[in-house]
Design a protein around this motif. Structure first.
Motif: not given
Length: 228
Positions: A66-94
């Protein structure tokens, strides 16, 4: 502001957007090289403003394709439990993710999606829900169309051919099968922003989306070599 909203906003700066472009270049480059991915209809993807990207879903790799169709940043839903700790939270959001609490009212997830669109960002929703298998586009959930209609944004159908052969459900290795991605004409749901969205309008748009996805998927499968 709750913890998840804070970590999500932390991933919206210039550094995070540069990181997304770096990561996208790697994974898209892999798709182009390993899967000989080709994209048709990229010009149909809006260059500005929010929209819902609605691909068929046959593989875990569909997020990358899906990311091949545009260079714009695409947003995706994810389980909130994946956002663990500041680094992984930043990484997933980025990388475009935003946390949704599973098991709560569906309205919360819908509201989060609408917030992303109202912020002017494109959102990826797989209207078939979880990964499916086979040549037939399964009955769609109304969520993708409802969210697009409520936010007053177009929904862009995408057929991805060959992704199931590249990485079938239950497999962990990516095969070098050819992948073909076709972007269809957007379904314009603008003008319905705000207020109540009639079920009849959602049902009609969902039927239109289903028909377009099946056509795009058939064509993409044929061009990927899966129907030879």
């Amino acid at each position: 502001m709750n913890e998840h909203r804070g970590t999500e906003l932390a991933g919206q700066g210039l550094v995070s957007r540069a990181f997304y472009q770096f990561a996208r270049a790697i994974v898209v480059g892999f798709a182009y090289t390993w899967n000989r991915a080709r994209v048709e209809g990229r010009e149909r993807v809006p260059a500005h403003g929010p929209f819902v990207l609605a691909p068929v879903h046959r593989s875990n790799m569909d997020t990358i394709y899906a990311a091949t169709v545009t260079r714009r940043r695409l947003r995706y839903m994810g389980k909130h439990t994946l956002w663990k700790g500041p680094f992984f939270s930043w990484l997933l959001s980025a990388l475009g993710g935003f946390p949704v609490v599973r098991g709560t009212a569906d309205r919360e997830a819908l509201n989060r999606c609408v917030e992303v669109l109202e912020a002017g960002e494109p959102l990826v929703l797989f209207p078939e829900g979880e990964r499916k298998s086979g040549p037939t586009v399964q009955p769609l959930f109304d969520g993708a169309v409802y969210i697009a209609a409520r936010a007053g944004v177009p929904i862009v159908p995408v057929g991805i051919g060959g992704s199931e052969a590249a990485m079938p459900k239950g497999k962990k290795l990516i095969r070098p099968s050819r992948v073909h991605v076709i972007v269809g004409q957007p379904i314009d749901l603008r003008g319905r922003e705000g207020g109540r969205v009639p079920r009849s309008a959602v049902r009609e748009a969902s039927e239109q989306l289903h028909s377009r996805l099946q056509q795009l998927y058939d064509e993409a499968q044929a061009k990927s070599g899966q129907l030879e």
